[in-house]
Design a protein around this motif. Structure first.
Motif, PDB file in Angstrom:
ATOM      1  N   GLY A 102       0.785  -1.226   0.000  1.00  0.00           N
ATOM      2  CA  GLY A 102       0.000   0.000   0.000  1.00  0.00           C
ATOM      3  C   GLY A 102       0.819   1.278   0.000  1.00  0.00           C
ATOM      4  N   LYS A 103       2.130   1.141  -0.226  1.00  0.00           N
ATOM      5  CA  LYS A 103       3.025   2.295  -0.180  1.00  0.00           C
ATOM      6  C   LYS A 103       3.871   2.353  -1.441  1.00  0.00           C
ATOM      7  N   LEU A 104       4.463   3.510  -1.642  1.00  0.00           N
ATOM      8  CA  LEU A 104       5.470   3.715  -2.675  1.00  0.00           C
ATOM      9  C   LEU A 104       6.803   3.868  -1.968  1.00  0.00           C
ATOM     10  N   TRP A 105       7.732   3.007  -2.291  1.00  0.00           N
ATOM     11  CA  TRP A 105       9.086   3.117  -1.768  1.00  0.00           C
ATOM     12  C   TRP A 105       9.988   3.573  -2.911  1.00  0.00           C
ATOM     13  N   ILE A 106      10.749   4.610  -2.684  1.00  0.00           N
ATOM     14  CA  ILE A 106      11.778   5.016  -3.626  1.00  0.00           C
ATOM     15  C   ILE A 106      13.112   4.719  -2.948  1.00  0.00           C
ATOM     16  N   VAL A 107      13.770   3.690  -3.450  1.00  0.00           N
ATOM     17  CA  VAL A 107      15.005   3.208  -2.833  1.00  0.00           C
ATOM     18  C   VAL A 107      16.179   3.933  -3.464  1.00  0.00           C
ATOM     19  N   GLU A 108      16.916   4.613  -2.616  1.00  0.00           N
ATOM     20  CA  GLU A 108      18.116   5.335  -3.026  1.00  0.00           C
ATOM     21  C   GLU A 108      19.286   4.779  -2.230  1.00  0.00           C
ATOM     22  N   ALA A 109      20.466   5.197  -2.583  1.00  0.00           N
ATOM     23  CA  ALA A 109      21.641   4.761  -1.832  1.00  0.00           C
ATOM     24  C   ALA A 109      21.481   5.159  -0.370  1.00  0.00           C
ATOM     25  N   GLN A 110      21.540   4.204   0.503  1.00  0.00           N
ATOM     26  CA  GLN A 110      21.522   4.415   1.950  1.00  0.00           C
ATOM     27  C   GLN A 110      20.189   4.840   2.546  1.00  0.00           C
ATOM     28  N   ARG A 111      19.118   4.975   1.733  1.00  0.00           N
ATOM     29  CA  ARG A 111      17.849   5.365   2.340  1.00  0.00           C
ATOM     30  C   ARG A 111      16.678   4.971   1.440  1.00  0.00           C
ATOM     31  N   ILE A 112      15.512   4.976   2.061  1.00  0.00           N
ATOM     32  CA  ILE A 112      14.275   4.730   1.323  1.00  0.00           C
ATOM     33  C   ILE A 112      13.310   5.848   1.658  1.00  0.00           C
ATOM     34  N   ARG A 113      12.820   6.501   0.629  1.00  0.00           N
ATOM     35  CA  ARG A 113      11.763   7.498   0.820  1.00  0.00           C
ATOM     36  C   ARG A 113      10.438   6.760   0.676  1.00  0.00           C
ATOM     37  N   VAL A 114       9.553   6.945   1.645  1.00  0.00           N
ATOM     38  CA  VAL A 114       8.290   6.230   1.665  1.00  0.00           C
ATOM     39  C   VAL A 114       7.147   7.212   1.486  1.00  0.00           C
ATOM     40  N   TYR A 115       6.291   6.893   0.526  1.00  0.00           N
ATOM     41  CA  TYR A 115       5.054   7.658   0.351  1.00  0.00           C
ATOM     42  C   TYR A 115       3.912   6.719   0.702  1.00  0.00           C
ATOM     43  N   SER A 116       3.108   7.174   1.631  1.00  0.00           N
ATOM     44  CA  SER A 116       1.909   6.447   2.023  1.00  0.00           C
ATOM     45  C   SER A 116       0.751   7.418   1.943  1.00  0.00           C
ATOM     46  N   PRO A 117      -0.401   7.010   1.418  1.00  0.00           N
ATOM     47  CA  PRO A 117      -1.524   7.925   1.316  1.00  0.00           C
ATOM     48  C   PRO A 117      -1.951   8.516   2.657  1.00  0.00           C
TER      49      PRO A 117
END
Length: 122
Positions: A105-120
């Motif tokens: 149910g989320k969008l994860w944008i995986v980058e070097a050393q971190r994950i940005r999470v978008y949840s409604p």
């Protein structure tokens, strides 16, 4: 948790994820190359699989609202002299995050050393 790798990721990465004990299918193994983004995400939805992709189009929560799916994981490449090594690091970051959080149910944008999470809900 079940995953599907987009055609832009090689079978090597499916094997890396399987070695972590995760259920992974691929666009390549299912021979559904070239289907539209909409068809791909609908297939993932029907199968209850989280999509893992390099396609930044899936990072748009207006077009692909993550709460409608079993999750969307976008591996964000920054450009490197060693793209395979960079992808391996992104997969490692992704797998490690699964130990404490779920992309359902989320969008994860995986980058070097971190994950940005978008949840409604955010």
């Amino acid at each position: 948790m079940r995953f599907k790798l987009d055609e832009n990721l090689s079978l090597e990465f499916a094997e890396r994820i399987r070695r972590e004990g995760l259920d992974v299918e691929t666009v390549a193994s299912e021979k559904i190359f070239g289907i539209s983004d909409t068809s791909l995400i609908e297939t993932c939805q029907q199968e209850g699989r989280c999509l893992i992709t390099l396609d930044m189009d899936f990072a748009n929560p207006i077009i692909f609202p993550p709460h409608l799916y079993a999750g969307i994981v976008v591996l964000r490449m920054r450009g490197s002299d060693n793209p395979i090594g960079e992808l391996r690091r992104l997969i490692k970051t992704f797998v490690q995050a699964l130990a404490t959080e779920s992309p359902v149910g989320k969008l994860w944008i995986v980058e070097a050393q971190r994950i940005r999470v978008y949840s409604p809900d955010d």
